[in-house]
Design a protein around this motif. Sequence first.
Motif, PDB file in Angstrom:
ATOM      1  N   GLN A  36       0.846  -1.194   0.000  1.00 40.85           N
ATOM      2  CA  GLN A  36       0.000   0.000   0.000  1.00 40.85           C
ATOM      3  C   GLN A  36       0.879   1.239   0.000  1.00 40.85           C
ATOM      4  O   GLN A  36       1.684   1.458   0.918  1.00 40.85           O
ATOM      5  N   PHE A  37       0.768   2.056  -1.064  1.00 39.27           N
ATOM      6  CA  PHE A  37       1.479   3.336  -1.143  1.00 39.27           C
ATOM      7  C   PHE A  37       0.504   4.463  -0.820  1.00 39.27           C
ATOM      8  O   PHE A  37      -0.664   4.430  -1.251  1.00 39.27           O
ATOM      9  N   SER A  38       0.984   5.445  -0.109  1.00 40.58           N
ATOM     10  CA  SER A  38       0.161   6.635   0.116  1.00 40.58           C
ATOM     11  C   SER A  38       0.229   7.564  -1.085  1.00 40.58           C
ATOM     12  O   SER A  38      -0.666   8.394  -1.298  1.00 40.58           O
ATOM     13  N   GLN A  39       1.280   7.416  -1.901  1.00 37.16           N
ATOM     14  CA  GLN A  39       1.458   8.267  -3.082  1.00 37.16           C
ATOM     15  C   GLN A  39       0.632   7.714  -4.261  1.00 37.16           C
ATOM     16  O   GLN A  39       0.748   6.544  -4.609  1.00 37.16           O
ATOM     17  N   TRP A  61       2.586   0.529   3.938  1.00 39.01           N
ATOM     18  CA  TRP A  61       2.708  -0.776   4.597  1.00 39.01           C
ATOM     19  C   TRP A  61       2.785  -1.888   3.556  1.00 39.01           C
ATOM     20  O   TRP A  61       2.427  -1.706   2.390  1.00 39.01           O
ATOM     21  N   VAL A  62       3.293  -3.006   4.018  1.00 35.74           N
ATOM     22  CA  VAL A  62       3.280  -4.240   3.247  1.00 35.74           C
ATOM     23  C   VAL A  62       2.637  -5.309   4.118  1.00 35.74           C
ATOM     24  O   VAL A  62       2.931  -5.409   5.313  1.00 35.74           O
ATOM     25  N   LYS A  63       1.756  -6.086   3.512  1.00 36.79           N
ATOM     26  CA  LYS A  63       1.103  -7.170   4.226  1.00 36.79           C
ATOM     27  C   LYS A  63       1.497  -8.488   3.563  1.00 36.79           C
ATOM     28  O   LYS A  63       1.309  -8.677   2.369  1.00 36.79           O
ATOM     29  N   ASP A  70       4.576  -1.855   8.658  1.00 35.22           N
ATOM     30  CA  ASP A  70       4.468  -0.488   8.147  1.00 35.22           C
ATOM     31  C   ASP A  70       5.825   0.049   7.726  1.00 35.22           C
ATOM     32  O   ASP A  70       6.873  -0.429   8.160  1.00 35.22           O
ATOM     33  N   SER A  71       5.807   1.067   6.881  1.00 36.83           N
ATOM     34  CA  SER A  71       7.006   1.811   6.470  1.00 36.83           C
ATOM     35  C   SER A  71       8.080   0.875   5.924  1.00 36.83           C
ATOM     36  O   SER A  71       9.110   0.613   6.549  1.00 36.83           O
ATOM     37  N   HIS A  92      11.532  -5.541  -5.718  1.00 41.21           N
ATOM     38  CA  HIS A  92      12.351  -5.845  -4.544  1.00 41.21           C
ATOM     39  C   HIS A  92      11.743  -5.129  -3.346  1.00 41.21           C
ATOM     40  O   HIS A  92      11.649  -3.904  -3.338  1.00 41.21           O
ATOM     41  N   ILE A  93      11.325  -5.901  -2.343  1.00 41.48           N
ATOM     42  CA  ILE A  93      10.772  -5.349  -1.114  1.00 41.48           C
ATOM     43  C   ILE A  93      11.808  -5.532  -0.014  1.00 41.48           C
ATOM     44  O   ILE A  93      12.235  -6.648   0.261  1.00 41.48           O
ATOM     45  N   GLU A  94      12.218  -4.428   0.594  1.00 40.68           N
ATOM     46  CA  GLU A  94      13.184  -4.489   1.690  1.00 40.68           C
ATOM     47  C   GLU A  94      12.465  -4.104   2.974  1.00 40.68           C
ATOM     48  O   GLU A  94      12.158  -2.930   3.211  1.00 40.68           O
ATOM     49  N   LEU A  95      12.202  -5.087   3.801  1.00 39.39           N
ATOM     50  CA  LEU A  95      11.365  -4.863   4.970  1.00 39.39           C
ATOM     51  C   LEU A  95      12.019  -3.987   6.018  1.00 39.39           C
ATOM     52  O   LEU A  95      11.332  -3.322   6.809  1.00 39.39           O
ATOM     53  N   ASP A  96      13.357  -3.960   6.053  1.00 37.59           N
ATOM     54  CA  ASP A  96      14.043  -3.237   7.120  1.00 37.59           C
ATOM     55  C   ASP A  96      14.693  -1.942   6.645  1.00 37.59           C
ATOM     56  O   ASP A  96      15.609  -1.434   7.304  1.00 37.59           O
ATOM     57  N   THR A  97      14.225  -1.365   5.559  1.00 41.03           N
ATOM     58  CA  THR A  97      14.804  -0.106   5.081  1.00 41.03           C
ATOM     59  C   THR A  97      14.627   1.004   6.110  1.00 41.03           C
ATOM     60  O   THR A  97      15.565   1.777   6.374  1.00 41.03           O
ATOM     61  N   TYR A  98      13.455   1.080   6.699  1.00 35.14           N
ATOM     62  CA  TYR A  98      13.146   2.179   7.612  1.00 35.14           C
ATOM     63  C   TYR A  98      12.917   1.720   9.050  1.00 35.14           C
ATOM     64  O   TYR A  98      13.124   2.492   9.988  1.00 35.14           O
TER      65      TYR A  98
END
Length: 517
Positions: A36-39, A61-63, A70-71, A92-98
């Motif tokens: 889910q992107f807010s943009q 968020w990613v589910k 989130d984030s 590529h989804i990086e769960l720990d970027t933020y």
Amino acid sequence: MATYRWLCIGLFCFLEINLFSQTFYNTSSIQKIEIQFSQSNWDYMLDTAKMSKENYIMAQWVKINGILLDSVGVKYKGNSSFDSTYSKNPVHIELDTYKNHSYQGYQDIKLGNGYCDPSMIREVLAYDILKNYMHCPKANFAQLYINGIYKGVYSNAESINKKFYSDHFYSSSGTAFKCNPIVVPSTNSKSNLRYIPLADSSGYTNYYELKSNYGCNQLKDLCDSVTNTANSIPNVMDLDRAIWMLAFNNVTINLDSYSGAFCQNYYLYKDNTGHFNPIIWDLNMSFAGFPHLGVSNSSMASLTIPQLQQLPSAIHNTDQYWPLIKNIMSNNMYKRMYIAHMKTIVNEMFVSNYYSTKAAQLQTVIDTAVQSDLNKFYSYPQFQTGMTTNVSVGSYSVPGISTLMSARVPFLQATADFTYTAPTIASVSVTSTPTLNLAVTFTSNVTNANINGVYLGYRFSNTSKFKRILMYDDGLNNDGAAGDNKFGVTFTMTASSIEYYVYAENNNAGMFAPERA
């Protein structure tokens, strides 16, 4: 990737195969991933980031299978599989970027879009085969939704990162490289381990991406060994794993790899033994999805389907632009090992028809999801016949997987290298219970081998490199009578357990016991 193993605390020997628990990468189910992107202009932002510095864009968020995080960082990935006009790009989804997120211990998720694969199972099927012979990523399928819209079925391959190194090589701080040209891959831009004679390592930065804090000079030294001092390669690279890699690439016509025109799509990790380990990556174009063999630094050498079906085992064996292949194939023992590994893959995975059975299972798992995937590159009927039908992908045709292999297997079986009679290893045994600090004798009944052509490979820990020593049939090594085809060797146990295999060869062919050693 299998060895015999004797534990001194027990009185048994068993075949050990590395199996890793699979939940997120279980091939019998499809993972559900929602972003889910807010943009509202998220696709434009991802396109722009991919075409500039490849930075991550923050998703709200990613589910994953119902678990919300989130984030999270998201970006498009890939080279030829990415295009800003595609509705379905690799992700590529990086769960720990933020934030310090993970899912079942994994922090990176890499999703492939099925580019150049009408069957939609090439990557997952190829990794399922490869895992029997080498350390490699786990892989299965995922359905991806972005802002509530179904984007389609993706391959879901484990990322090669510190977790992977720790799981497979029992360390994570070693030197690591992703071997893909940073510049656009071309016949003159290869990650081929060829030595570049410069005073420093700067000449390598366009062809290898450093994935550790240091190591560029180590890469330069590795390339020097691979190119200029072939006898020293086993001192700096796990040559057993390199031979398995090349054997797999050849059998499965995986040419978007070290074996093809660009010499790319593999990693190197230097473990605690001081050896670089090759790790195959990116198998979406295996089974002849990429038909470019390459010649020297000037030709793509694009092959037709019949030429792919009859690709020789000795590709690039004299070409200086594939120095690893050239030097392995110029060493008689290594060449025999290479052919032995090819024969093992052919017999276990293709003559047995395992690959076809597994392919049918994989296609059944994703069938319904594929039907509803409106962004896939090929039609549902093309997916259904992806094993048997050739499909044009522009300038060339991608063969059906079984169309390719049903012709390739008999071609290989008819070649001289495959028809030579290999040694027979009838048994491998230990004459006494291995005991710490005491001598132990290993024997093996071997026929049709050279008198100086039988070896025991062993190590006392799975974190160590195998040592290979000669076995004797001279009547002086607890091997029975001289010349009775019973070979033996004695040495001292310096640990409480041991893993071992036997390799035997004659002038034409080699054999391992177990064959996956």
